[in-house]
Design an enzyme around this catalytic site. Structure first.
Site, PDB file in Angstrom:
ATOM      1  N   ASP A  53       0.823  -1.200   0.000  1.00  0.00           N
ATOM      2  CA  ASP A  53       0.000   0.000   0.000  1.00  0.00           C
ATOM      3  C   ASP A  53       0.859   1.252   0.000  1.00  0.00           C
ATOM      4  OD1 ASP A  53      -2.195  -1.701   0.301  1.00  0.00           O
ATOM      5  OD2 ASP A  53      -2.117  -1.575   2.487  1.00  0.00           O
ATOM      6  N   TYR A 111       5.705 -10.118   7.285  1.00  0.00           N
ATOM      7  CA  TYR A 111       5.548  -8.676   7.457  1.00  0.00           C
ATOM      8  C   TYR A 111       5.865  -8.341   8.907  1.00  0.00           C
ATOM      9  CZ  TYR A 111       3.141  -7.763   2.993  1.00  0.00           C
ATOM     10  OH  TYR A 111       2.834  -7.618   1.667  1.00  0.00           O
TER      11      TYR A 111
END
Length: 263
Positions: A53, A111
Site C-alpha cells: 500500500d 511482514y
C-alpha cells in the site's frame, strides 16, 4: 531473446503511492522500470511478488525483470542503483530460472509492524513506526493472549479491507510473535499470503486489546463474524514493512519455506 533476473528490492514507502505502477503517482514498480529503461529501453515492466500500500515499506520485494542482454549480477545491480533515487535500492540480483514468476511461486511472507511505545515519539523512527500515545503502558501480555484464534487457515473477512479484490478471503496465518525493540515492539506476522490491509487491521485490533478496549478472548468471535465492522481500526501504513518472501523450493530462489510447500 530476453534474460530473466530476480531482484530483491528495498524501499522506504513514505515517498511512494504503493508498489504497483500508476499513471501519475510515484510507485516502486514505476521507479524501477524507469531505471531499467535508462540502459535497456525495450525492457518490459518488472513484475513484483505483491503489492504494498501507499506508505508501506519493503525490505524484500521480489522482482522479476527481463533484460535484453546478459549481465553480471553485481553490474546489473550497480547499473540499476545508479539510476534509482536513494529511497529505493536493488539489494541483490541473480539470474532467474525460465518460467519463474515471483507472484505465482511465492509460498509465504513475513511482514513486520513496528510500534513505538516510549513516552514521546522518536523523531528518527517516526517514518517507520506507529507511536502509541497513552498514559499507561500497552498490555503486551494481553495482546499475545489474543493471538491464538487467528492462527491457522481461516476466512479473514473481518480483517479485510472493503476494497480488497482477492478472489477468496481464506488465508493461512503461520504465526504472530512479539519482538522487543528499542523504544517499542515489533509485531511479526508470517503467513501464506495476506489480504489487502489484513496485517494493518490485525495490528489495530491487537492494539485495542493492549489498551484494554477489547478482551483478549474476543478475537475468535471477531474472526467468526466475517464482518469488517467487528474488527479494530486500520493501523497507519508507516509502521508496516514487507520483510521476507519464501518461494517454491524447486526454483532455488532463497531458502525453502519453514512451513513447506502449498498442497
Amino acid at each position: 531473446m530476453t534474460h530473466p533476473y530476480f531482484l530483491t528490492v528495498a524501499y522506504a514507502g513514505g515517498g511512494f503511492h504503493g508498489w504497483q505502477i500508476q499513471t501519475s503517482l510515484r510507485s516502486g514498480q514505476g521507479d524501477l522500470w524507469k531505471a531499467l529503461r535508462a540502459f535497456d529501453p525495450e525492457a518490459p515492466l518488472p513484475q513484483g511478488t505483491g503489492r504494498t500500500d501507499a506508505g508501506v515499506h519493503a525490505r524484500a520485494q521480489g522482482v522479476l525483470i527481463q533484460a535484453n542482454r546478459e549481465w553480471d549480477p553485481y553490474r546489473l545491480l550497480a547499473a540499476l542503483n545508479a539510476h534509482l533515487p536513494r529511497d529505493i535500492r536493488v539489494m541483490r540480483a541473480q539470474p532467474a530460472p525460465a518460467g519463474f514468476f515471483p507472484r505465482q511461486h511465492a509460498v509465504a511472507k513475513r511482514y513486520i509492524y513496528r510500534l513505538g511505545l516510549g513516552p514521546a515519539e522518536d523523531p528518527l523512527m517516526a517514518p517507520f513506526r506507529w507511536h502509541i500515545r497513552q498514559a499507561g503502558p500497552l498490555d503486551l501480555l494481553a495482546m499475545a493472549a489474543a493471538v491464538p484464534p487467528l492462527l491457522g487457515t481461516h476466512d479473514f473477512s473481518s480483517f479485510r479491507c472493503t476494497e480488497c479484490a482477492a478472489k477468496t478471503p481464506v488465508r493461512t496465518l503461520h504465526g504472530i510473535r512479539f519482538a522487543p525493540s528499542e523504544g517499542g515492539v515489533d509485531l511479526v506476522f508470517e503467513g501464506s499470503s495476506f489480504l489487502m490491509h489484513q496485517v494493518r487491521i490485525m495490528t489495530g485490533t491487537l492494539v485495542e486489546v493492549g489498551k484494554g478496549r477489547r478482551r483478549p478472548d474476543s478475537l475468535g468471535a471477531v474472526l467468526a463474524a466475517k464482518d469488517r465492522t467487528r474488527a479494530g481500526l486500520t493501523a497507519p501504513p508507516e509502521g508496516l514493512c514487507l520483510e521476507k518472501v519464501w518461494y517454491e523450493a524447486a526454483w532455488a530462489i532463497g531458502e525453502p519455506s519453514p512451513w513447506g510447500e502449498r498442497g
